[in-house]
Design a protein around this motif. Structure first.
Motif, PDB file in Angstrom:
ATOM      1  N   CYS A 206      43.000  40.589  30.636  1.00  0.00           N
ATOM      2  CA  CYS A 206      42.851  40.796  32.030  1.00  0.00           C
ATOM      3  C   CYS A 206      41.388  40.956  32.327  1.00  0.00           C
ATOM      4  CB  CYS A 206      43.781  41.693  32.817  1.00  0.00           C
ATOM      5  SG  CYS A 206      43.759  43.236  31.941  1.00  0.00           S
ATOM      6  N   TRP A 207      40.542  41.945  31.574  1.00  0.00           N
ATOM      7  CA  TRP A 207      39.475  42.167  31.576  1.00  0.00           C
ATOM      8  C   TRP A 207      38.442  40.892  31.432  1.00  0.00           C
ATOM      9  CZ3 TRP A 207      35.447  42.337  27.762  1.00  0.00           C
ATOM     10  CH2 TRP A 207      34.348  42.919  27.999  1.00  0.00           C
ATOM     11  N   VAL A 208      38.957  40.203  30.498  1.00  0.00           N
ATOM     12  CA  VAL A 208      38.101  39.040  30.227  1.00  0.00           C
ATOM     13  C   VAL A 208      38.176  37.805  31.448  1.00  0.00           C
ATOM     14  CG1 VAL A 208      37.936  36.782  28.657  1.00  0.00           C
ATOM     15  CG2 VAL A 208      38.594  39.039  27.601  1.00  0.00           C
ATOM     16  N   TYR A 209      39.209  37.866  32.021  1.00  0.00           N
ATOM     17  CA  TYR A 209      39.610  36.830  32.884  1.00  0.00           C
ATOM     18  C   TYR A 209      39.365  37.083  34.405  1.00  0.00           C
ATOM     19  CZ  TYR A 209      41.376  33.599  29.625  1.00  0.00           C
ATOM     20  OH  TYR A 209      41.627  32.814  28.794  1.00  0.00           O
ATOM     21  N   CYS A 210      38.935  38.520  34.796  1.00  0.00           N
ATOM     22  CA  CYS A 210      38.989  38.863  36.012  1.00  0.00           C
ATOM     23  C   CYS A 210      37.551  38.335  36.416  1.00  0.00           C
ATOM     24  CB  CYS A 210      38.929  40.528  36.127  1.00  0.00           C
ATOM     25  SG  CYS A 210      38.547  41.050  37.806  1.00  0.00           S
ATOM     26  N   PRO A 211      37.201  37.602  37.547  1.00  0.00           N
ATOM     27  CA  PRO A 211      35.982  37.073  37.956  1.00  0.00           C
ATOM     28  C   PRO A 211      35.173  38.446  38.762  1.00  0.00           C
ATOM     29  CG  PRO A 211      37.742  36.607  39.715  1.00  0.00           C
ATOM     30  CD  PRO A 211      38.455  37.129  38.243  1.00  0.00           C
ATOM     31  N   ASP A 212      35.931  39.294  39.245  1.00  0.00           N
ATOM     32  CA  ASP A 212      35.346  40.406  39.536  1.00  0.00           C
ATOM     33  C   ASP A 212      34.982  41.585  38.986  1.00  0.00           C
ATOM     34  OD1 ASP A 212      34.904  39.193  42.335  1.00  0.00           O
ATOM     35  OD2 ASP A 212      37.080  39.292  42.471  1.00  0.00           O
ATOM     36  N   SER A 213      35.296  41.742  37.755  1.00  0.00           N
ATOM     37  CA  SER A 213      34.976  43.032  36.806  1.00  0.00           C
ATOM     38  C   SER A 213      35.812  43.893  37.281  1.00  0.00           C
ATOM     39  CB  SER A 213      33.429  43.189  36.729  1.00  0.00           C
ATOM     40  OG  SER A 213      32.716  42.197  35.892  1.00  0.00           O
ATOM     41  N   ALA A 214      36.866  43.774  37.683  1.00  0.00           N
ATOM     42  CA  ALA A 214      37.647  44.977  38.555  1.00  0.00           C
ATOM     43  C   ALA A 214      38.466  45.725  37.543  1.00  0.00           C
ATOM     44  CB  ALA A 214      38.353  44.238  39.754  1.00  0.00           C
ATOM     45  N   ILE A 215      38.767  45.161  36.505  1.00  0.00           N
ATOM     46  CA  ILE A 215      39.408  45.852  35.316  1.00  0.00           C
ATOM     47  C   ILE A 215      38.707  46.956  34.802  1.00  0.00           C
ATOM     48  CG2 ILE A 215      40.919  45.601  33.260  1.00  0.00           C
ATOM     49  CD1 ILE A 215      42.032  44.032  35.483  1.00  0.00           C
ATOM     50  N   MET A 216      39.195  48.309  34.834  1.00  0.00           N
ATOM     51  CA  MET A 216      38.398  49.378  34.179  1.00  0.00           C
ATOM     52  C   MET A 216      38.977  49.557  32.802  1.00  0.00           C
ATOM     53  SD  MET A 216      38.340  51.782  37.551  1.00  0.00           S
ATOM     54  CE  MET A 216      40.145  52.069  37.642  1.00  0.00           C
ATOM     55  N   VAL A 217      37.929  49.758  31.791  1.00  0.00           N
ATOM     56  CA  VAL A 217      38.181  50.005  30.754  1.00  0.00           C
ATOM     57  C   VAL A 217      37.566  51.262  30.035  1.00  0.00           C
ATOM     58  CG1 VAL A 217      37.871  48.968  28.249  1.00  0.00           C
ATOM     59  CG2 VAL A 217      38.508  47.458  30.090  1.00  0.00           C
ATOM     60  N   LYS A 218      38.218  52.153  29.286  1.00  0.00           N
ATOM     61  CA  LYS A 218      37.638  53.032  28.605  1.00  0.00           C
ATOM     62  C   LYS A 218      37.936  53.300  27.162  1.00  0.00           C
ATOM     63  CE  LYS A 218      36.446  58.157  29.308  1.00  0.00           C
ATOM     64  NZ  LYS A 218      36.693  59.190  29.865  1.00  0.00           N
ATOM     65  N   ASP A 219      37.200  53.395  26.247  1.00  0.00           N
ATOM     66  CA  ASP A 219      37.416  53.474  24.721  1.00  0.00           C
ATOM     67  C   ASP A 219      38.281  51.992  24.523  1.00  0.00           C
ATOM     68  OD1 ASP A 219      35.716  55.937  24.624  1.00  0.00           O
ATOM     69  OD2 ASP A 219      37.441  57.086  25.299  1.00  0.00           O
ATOM     70  N   LYS A 220      37.887  51.130  24.921  1.00  0.00           N
ATOM     71  CA  LYS A 220      38.525  50.060  24.638  1.00  0.00           C
ATOM     72  C   LYS A 220      39.922  49.797  24.930  1.00  0.00           C
ATOM     73  CE  LYS A 220      35.675  49.264  20.299  1.00  0.00           C
ATOM     74  NZ  LYS A 220      35.681  49.031  19.030  1.00  0.00           N
ATOM     75  N   LYS A 221      40.429  50.593  25.877  1.00  0.00           N
ATOM     76  CA  LYS A 221      41.497  50.693  26.557  1.00  0.00           C
ATOM     77  C   LYS A 221      41.472  50.445  28.098  1.00  0.00           C
ATOM     78  CE  LYS A 221      44.155  53.405  23.222  1.00  0.00           C
ATOM     79  NZ  LYS A 221      45.092  52.538  22.651  1.00  0.00           N
ATOM     80  N   MET A 222      42.605  49.835  28.665  1.00  0.00           N
ATOM     81  CA  MET A 222      42.638  49.374  29.958  1.00  0.00           C
ATOM     82  C   MET A 222      43.013  50.707  30.611  1.00  0.00           C
ATOM     83  SD  MET A 222      44.694  46.668  32.367  1.00  0.00           S
ATOM     84  CE  MET A 222      44.633  46.774  34.278  1.00  0.00           C
ATOM     85  N   ILE A 223      42.169  51.213  31.770  1.00  0.00           N
ATOM     86  CA  ILE A 223      42.663  52.525  32.413  1.00  0.00           C
ATOM     87  C   ILE A 223      43.302  52.315  33.853  1.00  0.00           C
ATOM     88  CG2 ILE A 223      41.686  54.070  30.908  1.00  0.00           C
ATOM     89  CD1 ILE A 223      39.135  54.126  33.318  1.00  0.00           C
ATOM     90  N   GLY A 224      42.877  51.019  34.228  1.00  0.00           N
ATOM     91  CA  GLY A 224      43.341  50.714  35.515  1.00  0.00           C
ATOM     92  C   GLY A 224      42.680  49.617  36.550  1.00  0.00           C
ATOM     93  N   ILE A 225      42.898  49.372  37.531  1.00  0.00           N
ATOM     94  CA  ILE A 225      42.143  48.440  38.441  1.00  0.00           C
ATOM     95  C   ILE A 225      41.357  48.798  39.451  1.00  0.00           C
ATOM     96  CG2 ILE A 225      42.687  46.488  40.049  1.00  0.00           C
ATOM     97  CD1 ILE A 225      45.309  46.056  38.205  1.00  0.00           C
ATOM     98  N   ASP A 226      40.058  48.623  39.662  1.00  0.00           N
ATOM     99  CA  ASP A 226      39.099  49.065  40.687  1.00  0.00           C
ATOM    100  C   ASP A 226      39.343  48.095  41.911  1.00  0.00           C
ATOM    101  OD1 ASP A 226      36.885  49.999  42.080  1.00  0.00           O
ATOM    102  OD2 ASP A 226      35.622  50.049  40.845  1.00  0.00           O
ATOM    103  N   TYR A 227      40.218  48.875  42.765  1.00  0.00           N
ATOM    104  CA  TYR A 227      40.569  48.176  44.032  1.00  0.00           C
ATOM    105  C   TYR A 227      39.494  48.102  45.058  1.00  0.00           C
ATOM    106  CZ  TYR A 227      45.426  48.583  42.515  1.00  0.00           C
ATOM    107  OH  TYR A 227      46.386  48.539  41.863  1.00  0.00           O
TER     108      TYR A 227
END
Ligand code: SF4
Ligand code: SF4
Length: 94
Positions: free
Chosen positions: A49-70
């Motif tokens: 999801c992080w790779v494909y999201c066109p708005d860089s809205a997928i939040m990642v920390k320490d190589k793990k998804m931590i949520g979506i930046d609404y």
């Protein structure tokens, strides 16, 4: 009838310009009609999801998804389509 002479380009008044936009200044999340809902339990942090999201809205920390930046997610649904674990579901925005 009087015909007005067209101005040459040197006689035209100076134009104005608008400052270029930046999504850092404008939170575009309020364009959304559908909202991605992330199920943390199903998520394997593959980060597709992080790779494909066109708005860089997928939040990642320490190589793990931590949520979506609404604030910036426009609700395109690509993350939900690409998630191999069905960890994101699109719901109608309230
Ligand atoms: S694509 Fe799915 S499983 Fe992978 S990080 Fe995103 S939500 Fe998690
Ligand atoms: S719905 Fe679209 S903009 Fe929002 S997080 Fe998913 S891919 Fe990114």
């Amino acid at each position: 009838m009087k015909i007005k002479r067209k101005l040459g380009w040197k006689e035209l008044p100076s134009g104005d310009f608008l400052e270029a936009g930046s999504s850092l200044n404008f939170e575009t999340g309020d364009w959304r009609s559908k909202k991605p809902i992330w199920d943390e339990k199903k998520c394997k942090s593959c980060l597709f999801c992080w790779v494909y999201c066109p708005d860089s809205a997928i939040m990642v920390k320490d190589k793990k998804m931590i949520g979506i930046d609404y604030r910036y997610c426009k609700g395109c649904g690509i993350c939900a389509s690409e998630c191999p674990f069905k960890a994101i579901e699109m719901k109608k925005e309230k």
